[in-house]
Design a protein around this motif. Structure first.
Motif, PDB file in Angstrom:
ATOM      1  N   LEU A 107       9.091   9.037  10.579  1.00  0.00           N
ATOM      2  CA  LEU A 107       9.452   9.769   9.364  1.00  0.00           C
ATOM      3  C   LEU A 107      10.321   8.939   8.414  1.00  0.00           C
ATOM      4  O   LEU A 107      10.874   9.475   7.457  1.00  0.00           O
ATOM      5  N   ARG A 108      10.459   7.651   8.681  1.00  0.00           N
ATOM      6  CA  ARG A 108      11.309   6.808   7.830  1.00  0.00           C
ATOM      7  C   ARG A 108      10.786   6.766   6.396  1.00  0.00           C
ATOM      8  O   ARG A 108      11.559   6.689   5.441  1.00  0.00           O
ATOM      9  N   PHE A 109       9.466   6.798   6.225  1.00  0.00           N
ATOM     10  CA  PHE A 109       8.846   6.828   4.905  1.00  0.00           C
ATOM     11  C   PHE A 109       8.000   8.078   4.779  1.00  0.00           C
ATOM     12  O   PHE A 109       7.411   8.554   5.754  1.00  0.00           O
ATOM     13  N   GLY A 110       7.935   8.612   3.550  1.00  0.00           N
ATOM     14  CA  GLY A 110       7.169   9.820   3.307  1.00  0.00           C
ATOM     15  C   GLY A 110       5.742   9.502   2.887  1.00  0.00           C
ATOM     16  O   GLY A 110       5.406   8.385   2.479  1.00  0.00           O
ATOM     17  N   ILE A 111       4.892  10.517   2.958  1.00  0.00           N
ATOM     18  CA  ILE A 111       3.517  10.377   2.495  1.00  0.00           C
ATOM     19  C   ILE A 111       3.540  10.008   1.007  1.00  0.00           C
ATOM     20  O   ILE A 111       4.256  10.615   0.206  1.00  0.00           O
ATOM     21  N   GLY A 112       2.769   8.973   0.638  1.00  0.00           N
ATOM     22  CA  GLY A 112       2.710   8.532  -0.750  1.00  0.00           C
ATOM     23  C   GLY A 112       3.710   7.462  -1.115  1.00  0.00           C
ATOM     24  O   GLY A 112       3.636   6.893  -2.209  1.00  0.00           O
ATOM     25  N   ASP A 113       4.668   7.152  -0.222  1.00  0.00           N
ATOM     26  CA  ASP A 113       5.629   6.091  -0.505  1.00  0.00           C
ATOM     27  C   ASP A 113       4.919   4.729  -0.535  1.00  0.00           C
ATOM     28  O   ASP A 113       4.036   4.462   0.297  1.00  0.00           O
ATOM     29  N   ARG A 114       5.333   3.879  -1.475  1.00  0.00           N
ATOM     30  CA  ARG A 114       4.759   2.534  -1.534  1.00  0.00           C
ATOM     31  C   ARG A 114       5.566   1.614  -0.620  1.00  0.00           C
ATOM     32  O   ARG A 114       6.794   1.560  -0.702  1.00  0.00           O
ATOM     33  N   VAL A 115       4.870   0.898   0.244  1.00  0.00           N
ATOM     34  CA  VAL A 115       5.534   0.082   1.259  1.00  0.00           C
ATOM     35  C   VAL A 115       4.874  -1.291   1.359  1.00  0.00           C
ATOM     36  O   VAL A 115       3.759  -1.511   0.877  1.00  0.00           O
ATOM     37  N   GLY A 116       5.582  -2.205   2.013  1.00  0.00           N
ATOM     38  CA  GLY A 116       5.065  -3.533   2.278  1.00  0.00           C
ATOM     39  C   GLY A 116       5.063  -3.818   3.767  1.00  0.00           C
ATOM     40  O   GLY A 116       5.959  -3.404   4.500  1.00  0.00           O
ATOM     41  N   ILE A 117       4.047  -4.530   4.215  1.00  0.00           N
ATOM     42  CA  ILE A 117       3.917  -4.928   5.621  1.00  0.00           C
ATOM     43  C   ILE A 117       3.854  -6.448   5.647  1.00  0.00           C
ATOM     44  O   ILE A 117       3.039  -7.056   4.947  1.00  0.00           O
ATOM     45  N   ALA A 118       4.698  -7.053   6.474  1.00  0.00           N
ATOM     46  CA  ALA A 118       4.826  -8.510   6.502  1.00  0.00           C
ATOM     47  C   ALA A 118       4.332  -9.072   7.828  1.00  0.00           C
ATOM     48  O   ALA A 118       3.769  -8.376   8.670  1.00  0.00           O
ATOM     49  N   TRP A 119       4.546 -10.380   8.014  1.00  0.00           N
ATOM     50  CA  TRP A 119       4.049 -11.120   9.182  1.00  0.00           C
ATOM     51  C   TRP A 119       4.606 -10.571  10.489  1.00  0.00           C
ATOM     52  O   TRP A 119       3.877 -10.376  11.465  1.00  0.00           O
ATOM     53  N   LEU A 120       5.919 -10.305  10.533  1.00  0.00           N
ATOM     54  CA  LEU A 120       6.536  -9.805  11.773  1.00  0.00           C
ATOM     55  C   LEU A 120       6.195  -8.329  11.930  1.00  0.00           C
ATOM     56  O   LEU A 120       6.797  -7.461  11.312  1.00  0.00           O
ATOM     57  N   HIS A 121       5.214  -8.053  12.769  1.00  0.00           N
ATOM     58  CA  HIS A 121       4.695  -6.687  12.924  1.00  0.00           C
ATOM     59  C   HIS A 121       5.633  -5.839  13.775  1.00  0.00           C
ATOM     60  O   HIS A 121       5.904  -4.692  13.460  1.00  0.00           O
ATOM     61  N   GLY A 157       0.827  -1.204   0.000  1.00  0.00           N
ATOM     62  CA  GLY A 157       0.000   0.000   0.000  1.00  0.00           C
ATOM     63  C   GLY A 157       0.856   1.246   0.000  1.00  0.00           C
ATOM     64  O   GLY A 157       2.076   1.181  -0.209  1.00  0.00           O
ATOM     65  N   VAL A 158       0.227   2.378   0.240  1.00  0.00           N
ATOM     66  CA  VAL A 158       0.943   3.656   0.261  1.00  0.00           C
ATOM     67  C   VAL A 158       0.734   4.337   1.603  1.00  0.00           C
ATOM     68  O   VAL A 158      -0.328   4.224   2.221  1.00  0.00           O
ATOM     69  N   VAL A 159       1.778   5.019   2.060  1.00  0.00           N
ATOM     70  CA  VAL A 159       1.707   5.722   3.339  1.00  0.00           C
ATOM     71  C   VAL A 159       0.734   6.885   3.210  1.00  0.00           C
ATOM     72  O   VAL A 159       0.891   7.764   2.357  1.00  0.00           O
ATOM     73  N   GLU A 160      -0.263   6.881   4.079  1.00  0.00           N
ATOM     74  CA  GLU A 160      -1.300   7.910   4.058  1.00  0.00           C
ATOM     75  C   GLU A 160      -1.081   8.962   5.132  1.00  0.00           C
ATOM     76  O   GLU A 160      -1.384  10.129   4.958  1.00  0.00           O
ATOM     77  N   ARG A 161      -0.546   8.523   6.278  1.00  0.00           N
ATOM     78  CA  ARG A 161      -0.354   9.441   7.394  1.00  0.00           C
ATOM     79  C   ARG A 161       0.785   8.921   8.260  1.00  0.00           C
ATOM     80  O   ARG A 161       0.981   7.711   8.380  1.00  0.00           O
ATOM     81  N   GLN A 162       1.515   9.849   8.880  1.00  0.00           N
ATOM     82  CA  GLN A 162       2.629   9.488   9.758  1.00  0.00           C
ATOM     83  C   GLN A 162       2.278   9.814  11.195  1.00  0.00           C
ATOM     84  O   GLN A 162       1.766  10.911  11.486  1.00  0.00           O
ATOM     85  N   GLY A 163       2.534   8.878  12.098  1.00  0.00           N
ATOM     86  CA  GLY A 163       2.446   9.186  13.510  1.00  0.00           C
ATOM     87  C   GLY A 163       3.675   9.949  13.949  1.00  0.00           C
ATOM     88  O   GLY A 163       4.629  10.140  13.186  1.00  0.00           O
TER      89      GLY A 163
END
Length: 333
Positions: free
Chosen positions: A78-92, A68-74
């Motif tokens: 700041l490691r990823f910017g808004i709109g960056d495409r990222v992956g989320i895996a099993w190890l949360h 998906g894409v980063v929509e908002r940062q807590g």
């Protein structure tokens, strides 16, 4: 937001995932909110849904191969910017303080949190995750093609590493689903000869198309002795047959998080310094190294895409070995 919610474990044949409205998550400190574009369907999801893995959260949204894409940062994320495409895996996330995390074996963390199991996952329009535990998705992989890389790919890669296979070695795969169809591309890239044992003729055909030297039934003995083998299928009865196929000193890697009972077998199958080893989760380094290799090859995943509304149908097809390659849920563009 819309999501597929599991209220209580049940057989997938009863279609237990409810497509419904739930409250969208909000990122806390160190977390990002990701708008989900695609989510891979994994056999581990089946283990969660059917209760073969003891429930950690109920109700829960499954899914742990999220693109998906980063929509908002807590705050402090700041490691990823808004709109960056990222992956989320099993190890949360991990606790970062136990002896395993401190020694670089965070996959064995004493207090881990798992996506789509301990916390809500990617069968939804939005998901939150710690910025430090997500991955940049290499360019060149469409969303649906990238999703299976995040578990099937990473776990297959860790299995390959633990097998110790080298160029010119002979490697057996038992089961040829999502993980194996990615791992064979890495193994062939490394110069290994692959022998695939799987019960479905369609999967045997796919193995041969992807460069296997031989493909046969699950319990068929390969034509040559193997240096190493990986069992991807969650079937304990495969273990004795796989051991029998190994050379002296060979390694048998069990690549699943859940497996049916392993039957007793004669010690001679294990003798001559053969080794059985399980794979537990992955480290972030596994994920980063694998995604780099995947882009170098480049890996081509075979996917069958389902809309999020048809998650139950995708999981039923997966359970019945009706998916050559990997199933992926399309969530949004």
């Amino acid at each position: 937001m819309k999501a597929c919610l599991l209220r209580a474990p049940a057989a997938i044949e009863t279609n237990p995932l409810e497509y419904t409205d739930v409250t969208a998550p909000q990122p806390k400190s160190g977390e990002v909110l990701v708008r989900v574009r695609a989510c891979g369907v994994c056999r581990t999801d089946l283990h969660v849904i059917e209760g073969e893995l003891p429930p950690r959260k109920s109700p829960v949204i499954p899914g742990h191969q999220v693109v998906g894409v980063v929509e908002r940062q807590g705050e402090n994320a700041l490691r990823f910017g808004i709109g960056d495409r990222v992956g989320i895996a099993w190890l949360h996330r991990t606790d970062g303080t136990c002896e395993y995390c401190r020694s670089g074996a965070e996959n064995l963390c004493d207090n881990p949190v798992f996506t789509g199991y301990s916390v809500d996952g990617g069968y939804a329009q939005y998901i939150v995750a710690p910025a430090d535990f997500i991955y940049a998705i290499p360019e060149g992989f469409p969303d649906e093609q990238a999703a299976p890389l995040l578990c099937a790919g990473i776990i297959g890669f860790r299995s390959l590493r633990l097998s110790g296979i080298k160029a010119g070695g002979r490697l057996g795969f038992y089961g040829f689903g999502a993980a194996a169809h990615v791992a064979i591309q890495v193994a062939r890239h490394w110069g290994a000869e692959v022998f695939a044992s799987t019960r479905d003729v369609r999967h045997q055909k796919l193995a041969l198309e992807l460069g296997a030297a031989w493909a046969g039934g699950t319990l068929d003995e390969p034509p040559k002795k193997l240096d190493a083998a990986i069992v991807f299928a969650p079937a304990g009865e495969i273990v004795p047959a796989a051991l029998k196929a190994l050379k002296k000193g060979g390694a048998l890697i069990l690549g699943g998080i859940h497996m049916s009972s392993i039957p007793s077998f004669d010690y001679n199958l294990l003798y001559q310094e053969r080794v059985i080893r399980s794979v537990a989760n992955n480290t972030r380094r596994d994920g980063e190294d694998f995604l780099r290799v995947a882009a170098e090859i480049p890996i081509h995943t075979r996917v069958q895409v389902f809309p999020l509304t048809e998650a139950n149908r995708a999981l039923n097809a997966l359970k019945n070995d009706a998916i050559p390659g990997a199933a992926v849920l399309h969530v949004s563009d």
